[in-house]
Design a protein around this motif. Sequence first.
Motif, mmCIF file in Angstrom:
data_model
loop_
_atom_site.group_PDB
_atom_site.id
_atom_site.type_symbol
_atom_site.label_atom_id
_atom_site.label_comp_id
_atom_site.label_asym_id
_atom_site.label_seq_id
_atom_site.Cartn_x
_atom_site.Cartn_y
_atom_site.Cartn_z
ATOM 1 N N VAL A 168 14.629 -51.847 54.016
ATOM 2 C CA VAL A 168 13.709 -51.737 55.092
ATOM 3 C C VAL A 168 13.208 -50.483 55.240
ATOM 4 C CG1 VAL A 168 15.567 -53.125 56.730
ATOM 5 C CG2 VAL A 168 15.795 -50.722 56.109
ATOM 6 N N SER A 169 12.359 -50.314 56.054
ATOM 7 C CA SER A 169 11.543 -49.096 56.004
ATOM 8 C C SER A 169 12.292 -47.806 56.262
ATOM 9 C CB SER A 169 10.288 -49.045 56.952
ATOM 10 O OG SER A 169 10.725 -49.083 58.161
ATOM 11 N N ARG A 170 11.722 -46.373 56.033
ATOM 12 C CA ARG A 170 12.375 -45.367 56.338
ATOM 13 C C ARG A 170 12.852 -45.327 57.910
ATOM 14 N NH1 ARG A 170 12.826 -41.082 53.288
ATOM 15 N NH2 ARG A 170 11.015 -42.200 51.757
ATOM 16 N N ALA A 171 11.650 -45.523 58.781
ATOM 17 C CA ALA A 171 11.925 -45.520 60.000
ATOM 18 C C ALA A 171 12.838 -46.419 60.853
ATOM 19 C CB ALA A 171 10.477 -45.799 60.747
ATOM 20 N N THR A 172 13.068 -47.612 60.014
ATOM 21 C CA THR A 172 14.246 -48.410 60.497
ATOM 22 C C THR A 172 15.663 -47.804 60.143
ATOM 23 O OG1 THR A 172 12.613 -50.299 60.162
ATOM 24 C CG2 THR A 172 14.969 -50.790 60.173
ATOM 25 N N LEU A 209 5.549 -49.696 75.274
ATOM 26 C CA LEU A 209 4.965 -49.682 73.983
ATOM 27 C C LEU A 209 5.902 -49.585 72.688
ATOM 28 C CD1 LEU A 209 1.973 -47.150 74.265
ATOM 29 C CD2 LEU A 209 1.905 -49.407 73.746
ATOM 30 N N GLU A 210 7.067 -49.035 72.801
ATOM 31 C CA GLU A 210 8.149 -48.792 71.931
ATOM 32 C C GLU A 210 8.732 -50.277 71.556
ATOM 33 O OE1 GLU A 210 11.104 -46.133 73.283
ATOM 34 O OE2 GLU A 210 9.680 -44.327 73.163
ATOM 35 N N ALA A 256 4.702 -51.372 62.782
ATOM 36 C CA ALA A 256 3.925 -51.664 61.550
ATOM 37 C C ALA A 256 2.892 -52.384 62.100
ATOM 38 C CB ALA A 256 4.799 -52.369 60.590
ATOM 39 N N ARG A 257 2.905 -53.662 62.855
ATOM 40 C CA ARG A 257 1.688 -54.421 63.122
ATOM 41 C C ARG A 257 0.848 -53.612 63.873
ATOM 42 N NH1 ARG A 257 2.909 -60.284 65.214
ATOM 43 N NH2 ARG A 257 4.011 -60.149 63.173
ATOM 44 N N LEU A 258 1.333 -52.731 64.890
ATOM 45 C CA LEU A 258 0.629 -51.794 65.862
ATOM 46 C C LEU A 258 -0.445 -50.898 65.051
ATOM 47 C CD1 LEU A 258 -0.581 -51.089 68.435
ATOM 48 C CD2 LEU A 258 1.571 -49.669 68.628
ATOM 49 N N GLN A 259 0.161 -50.367 63.944
ATOM 50 C CA GLN A 259 -0.552 -49.141 63.152
ATOM 51 C C GLN A 259 -1.458 -50.166 62.256
ATOM 52 O OE1 GLN A 259 1.733 -46.846 60.467
ATOM 53 N NE2 GLN A 259 0.196 -45.389 60.493
ATOM 54 N N GLU A 286 1.137 -49.966 55.759
ATOM 55 C CA GLU A 286 2.419 -50.495 54.600
ATOM 56 C C GLU A 286 2.690 -49.148 54.242
ATOM 57 O OE1 GLU A 286 0.650 -52.950 52.040
ATOM 58 O OE2 GLU A 286 1.042 -54.909 53.236
ATOM 59 N N ARG A 287 1.857 -48.055 53.633
ATOM 60 C CA ARG A 287 2.541 -46.848 53.027
ATOM 61 C C ARG A 287 3.601 -46.020 54.014
ATOM 62 N NH1 ARG A 287 -2.919 -46.133 51.294
ATOM 63 N NH2 ARG A 287 -3.435 -44.986 53.076
#
Length: 548
Positions: free
Chosen positions: A42-46, A129-130, A135-138, A148-149
């Motif tokens: 998973v990503s760092r944020a996740t 919004l949260e 990821a898709r929003l950005q 993706e980065r």
Amino acid sequence: MSDNPVADKDWEQAELRAKVLAELPERLTAGDVAWAMRQLGVSRATVYRLAKQFRENSRTSSLLPGAPGPKPGMKPLDPAVEVIVARHFQEFYATRRKPTKTRFWREVAADCRAQGLVPPSIRRLGRWLELKDQARLQARREGRDRAERRHLATPGTLTADRSLDIVQIDHTKADVTVVDPVSRHPLGRPTLTLAIDVSSRMVVGFHLSLEPPSLLSVALCLTHAVMEKSHWLAARGINTDWPAYGIPKAIYVDNGAEFHARAFERACSEYQINLVHRPPGTPRYGGHIERLIGTMMGAIHLLPGSHFANIFERGDLDAEAEAVMTLQELETWLAHEITGSYHARVHSALETTPLAAWEARGSEAKPRLPTDLRRFLVDFLPSEQRVLQRDGFHLFHIRYWADELRWMMGRDSRKYTLKYDPRDLSRIFVLSEDGPIEARPADLTRPAITLWEHRAARRALREAGRRSLDEELIFTTIQAQRDLVNSAERETKAIRRHKARRAHLKRGSMIDVTPATEPSDTLPAPKNAGSVLRDHPGFYVEEWYDDD
């Protein structure tokens, strides 16, 4: 835990998350987060989000994949307000204009008041919004690469311990125009297919063609990568070494149609090559070959006839007017660039040259080679399935026959695999239990044609309203089209490319292929004929042509 049924795979994922998060310390370091990212994918944020959830509620069920929709306990928006919010989100907020949350709230509030509705607070709108996929929003606001980065985990890089453990293959349209070898008129930009060894960064093979990327170009590039190249270099007058050869253990490719072809997948399996496709939309997984392509294009930009990387660099330069190199000359130039320059330069990631890395990282055992290089190429050629009929095989409306086929008659009605070379339909290869059988048109008076000529003839006949196609009509049409091309007073680029496609067929009927051991000028020449030595990836190819 809720009474709602939970899918087994979701619960297993929650269990894994709980196991990993339970091992994390209270104060997370960058190393802890990176480890958790690798374990969970998973990503760092996740990772931070899951860690927070787990600390607030240490139950495994709190880590189940969240269902879409509002979170429990959050009062939903009024349906009429939801419509306004969703519309402004799609048309205004989730766009490249990237408005602020405050401006988004103002637009929503204005429409709500105009319709007599109570607008949501900016804080309530922020919580709405949260719930969106960040990821898709950005990606919609800033582009996929930046999204993706930031959001996609990239915990490591593709590495290989030994030479030929991993080979990457890809195509690109070369940024240079090539010319006809006789008239020197421009033919267009060729397609370059490259193969790189990930461990050493050595270029293991390449192929140039005037055709778009295809299974044939992959087969020829891979055959060139596998074969020992000393004779290939000598035929071009190149004195540098190119020790890269052998069957790779794994091939990494993108999701082009040619890499998903059944013939390619089956051939890789035949030679115990692990075929790995990149995840769609993730060019970073092909970083080594992409950087190599960029390096090669940077060198090509120094050639006359270069188109450069974009129209701003090219300016008002007429690339086609500047073009001077033929396809064969460009091939030789690239071989010099690869073996004499790229392989000899220190690679920044390796801190040594690719040539030295190849020798240092090579396996103690000799590279794996196919027992029959000709069969290796045939196995990677495009294929079709056909039933053997009483008069032979019918492929592309052409009837093929070989004496060996008579022993296969009446066995059963199963389909056989037929391999063909699109550049020359004057023979096909029938795969049997005893090896490939070479079959030729039953009518030996038929000239050698290319698949592109065949398709053009069929297209012309369909446009003329001929629904039933027969072999005689196709060959008659092709001959008429050739006459038109050959007699054209003003040759367009398309016509020159058409002639270049069948240049190797004009000198004679068939190509005799022998293993690459000694130059084939030792072969006996037919009477009243001359010969010219040409080399094919993996073979010496003898093309016979009439004296006139």
